[in-house]
Design a protein around this motif. Structure first.
Motif, mmCIF file in Angstrom:
data_model
loop_
_atom_site.group_PDB
_atom_site.id
_atom_site.type_symbol
_atom_site.label_atom_id
_atom_site.label_comp_id
_atom_site.label_asym_id
_atom_site.label_seq_id
_atom_site.Cartn_x
_atom_site.Cartn_y
_atom_site.Cartn_z
ATOM 1 N N UNK A 98 0.743 -1.075 -0.111
ATOM 2 C CA UNK A 98 0.056 -0.010 -0.010
ATOM 3 C C UNK A 98 0.829 1.329 -0.197
ATOM 4 N N UNK A 99 2.210 1.343 0.692
ATOM 5 C CA UNK A 99 2.711 2.410 0.824
ATOM 6 C C UNK A 99 4.343 1.834 0.937
ATOM 7 N N UNK A 100 5.362 2.604 0.475
ATOM 8 C CA UNK A 100 6.804 2.627 0.599
ATOM 9 C C UNK A 100 7.041 3.953 0.975
ATOM 10 N N UNK A 101 8.203 3.875 1.960
ATOM 11 C CA UNK A 101 8.746 5.207 2.624
ATOM 12 C C UNK A 101 10.046 4.908 3.193
ATOM 13 N N UNK A 102 10.575 6.143 3.279
ATOM 14 C CA UNK A 102 12.156 6.092 4.039
ATOM 15 C C UNK A 102 11.790 6.573 5.565
ATOM 16 N N UNK A 103 10.631 6.692 6.051
ATOM 17 C CA UNK A 103 10.334 7.168 7.197
ATOM 18 C C UNK A 103 9.442 6.240 8.061
ATOM 19 N N UNK A 104 10.308 5.797 9.350
ATOM 20 C CA UNK A 104 9.635 4.698 10.199
ATOM 21 C C UNK A 104 8.348 5.464 10.864
ATOM 22 N N UNK A 105 8.579 6.942 11.174
ATOM 23 C CA UNK A 105 7.390 7.465 11.765
ATOM 24 C C UNK A 105 6.128 7.437 10.968
ATOM 25 N N UNK A 106 6.116 7.522 9.475
ATOM 26 C CA UNK A 106 5.284 7.658 8.714
ATOM 27 C C UNK A 106 4.682 6.001 8.809
ATOM 28 N N UNK A 107 5.283 5.074 8.667
ATOM 29 C CA UNK A 107 4.881 3.717 8.637
ATOM 30 C C UNK A 107 4.070 3.668 9.852
ATOM 31 N N UNK A 118 -1.048 -2.337 7.422
ATOM 32 C CA UNK A 118 -0.149 -2.992 8.787
ATOM 33 C C UNK A 118 1.222 -2.577 8.385
ATOM 34 N N UNK A 119 2.076 -2.473 9.483
ATOM 35 C CA UNK A 119 3.429 -2.077 9.123
ATOM 36 C C UNK A 119 4.194 -3.115 10.303
ATOM 37 N N UNK A 120 5.601 -3.502 9.807
ATOM 38 C CA UNK A 120 6.340 -4.551 10.816
ATOM 39 C C UNK A 120 7.363 -3.718 11.250
ATOM 40 N N UNK A 121 7.453 -3.618 12.525
ATOM 41 C CA UNK A 121 8.489 -2.707 13.238
ATOM 42 C C UNK A 121 9.043 -3.199 14.439
ATOM 43 N N UNK A 122 9.932 -2.736 14.920
ATOM 44 C CA UNK A 122 10.446 -3.114 16.018
ATOM 45 C C UNK A 122 9.669 -2.239 17.216
ATOM 46 N N UNK A 123 9.343 -2.792 18.505
ATOM 47 C CA UNK A 123 8.818 -2.129 19.636
ATOM 48 C C UNK A 123 9.345 -0.659 19.913
ATOM 49 N N UNK A 124 8.732 0.230 20.567
ATOM 50 C CA UNK A 124 9.364 1.298 21.025
ATOM 51 C C UNK A 124 10.033 1.328 22.214
#
Length: 313
Positions: A221-230, A240-246
């Protein structure tokens, strides 16, 4: 004896890429810079710059490379001397050049730095925000005193002062069908839209390999260079986005979604590291900051894992 003025002109010319560009920064005539560089070459008995017609950017000779290395060490030692003199006065003052990835500008670093400066109110900071490979390059070039990185971005001249592994999670909005799940596999995400890092991010290759091994062609749906935007588009329910926990998430995502553990054999945890330049004698203020940061990161280890699975995070 090497002239400090000549050395400063030489370093600025190399950094700017040309004598003319350096003259605009230094407010000195190009001829004066050329004359000082010539005096350096006479003093050292070797050419410092390659000279050929048509060359638009300065290129160092082997002797020039050695002189640049010497100039960096002089600058580093000068800053260390100033810092240690300040330390004699009781750490009333100090300066830290810090590098962090974008994902830490909200969750952890602002709060830590505020707590630190309450204890050491005379400290100042220069904080550079880049992706992890760039931060490591800046560290070994002594443009940073220390940096925080994600991933396997090691370098032979970098020392890891602190490290831990962070598992991968799927960020799911409050109204998403998968919101109530305690864990997810990659196959659970296959039919849903995904927001993923683009090719400029080091995680792109890791995620592509992970999805390929699971034989999943993502519905991108979306590609970006920003984890904040993800994170934010996932909180809004767009994908959905795949991330490490804060490390600490105390702000605006509360109530908008949750991190669900990606429990899949193909999902490898990401390395989170605090790095310093190997062999460099850090000024006492930087050492103090590094030790305080390490201690707080160690205290947060159980908290971030619990926070990731807590609803509303």
């Amino acid at each position: 004896m090497i002239s400090t003025t000549a050395l400063r002109y030489f370093v600025e010319a190399v950094r700017c890429g040309s004598i003319r560009a350096a003259s605009e920064i230094l407010f000195v005539a190009p001829s004066a810079i050329s004359r000082q560089i010539g005096l350096l070459e006479e003093t050292l008995g070797a050419p410092l710059l390659e000279r050929s017609r048509g060359r638009s950017t300065l290129r160092l000779t082997a002797a020039g490379e050695l002189l640049m290395r010497y100039a960096k060490s002089v600058d580093s030692e000068s800053r260390r001397l100033r810092s240690e003199i300040e330390a004699i006065q009781g750490l009333r003052r100090g300066h830290v050049n810090l590098g962090i990835p974008e994902s830490l500008i909200r969750d952890f670093m602002p709060g830590f730095m505020a707590r630190f400066t309450r204890r050491f109110p005379g400290f100042t900071f220069n904080v550079q925000v880049y992706n992890s490979p760039q931060l490591i390059e800046m560290l070994v070039d002594d443009r940073l005193d220390l940096c925080l990185t994600f991933g396997n971005v090691t370098h032979q001249d970098a020392t890891i002062a602190y490290q831990r592994l962070l598992p991968l999670y799927v960020y799911v909005s409050a109204d998403h069908p998968l919101h109530g799940r305690e864990t997810l596999r990659l196959s659970d995400c296959a039919e849903h839209g995904l927001a993923l890092p683009d090719a400029t991010m080091w995680t792109k290759q890791q995620y592509d390999e992970m999805l390929a091994k699971a034989k999943i062609r993502p519905r991108l749906v979306l590609e970006t260079n920003s984890y904040e935007l993800l994170r934010n588009v996932s909180a809004e329910g767009m994908a959905l986005s795949i991330l490490t926990p804060p490390l600490q998430d105390t702000q605006h995502l509360a109530g908008r979604g949750r991190y669900v553990l990606l429990k899949d054999p193909r999902a490898k945890p990401q390395r989170f590291s605090l790095c310093v330049h190997r062999g460099r004698n850090l000024p006492l203020p930087v050492t103090t900051f590094t030790n305080e940061l390490t201690a707080e990161l160690e205290q947060l280890e159980p908290e971030s894992a619990a926070a990731a699975v807590r609803p509303g995070r």
